[in-house]
Design a protein around this motif. Structure first.
Motif: not given
Length: 101
Positions: A56-65, A36-37, A30-33, A53-54
């Motif tokens: 959620t500060t870098r990526v907006n998403f709907k699902y975790l798989i 948000k992705l 993981l690198k700083p962005l 939790q790391d």
């Protein structure tokens, strides 16, 4: 890299039609962005050493798989956090397969 009319993959980033997925595994660093992705789903594989939790500060998403290549202990910890934060998740080790709407 792989690309055709419906499918595109570049390392840990996958797009199929209009669905965007990022694969988080033990090889991803993981690198700083700058921003948000935006993805539809995050797939966790091979006991990725990452805290949700790391992400959620870098990526907006709907699902975790959580795929079946992860240990029971690691999936349990991720599910605990996801439930606490009211995040939608799928545990493929229990469900076997899942179709994203």
């Amino acid at each position: 890299n792989f690309q055709d009319e419906y499918f595109y993959r570049n390392h840990h980033f996958i797009q199929f039609l209009d669905k965007r997925i990022v694969l988080i595994d033990d090889k991803l660093k993981l690198k700083p962005l700058d921003k948000k992705l935006e993805v539809d789903a995050i797939v966790f594989a091979n006991n990725a050493k990452v805290k949700i939790q790391d992400l959620t500060t870098r990526v907006n998403f709907k699902y975790l798989i959580f795929d079946a290549s992860n240990s029971y202990k690691r999936i349990k910890a991720w599910k605990y956090f996801a439930e606490k934060e009211k995040l939608e998740f799928v545990d493929l080790s229990e469900e076997g397969a899942w179709i994203m709407e």
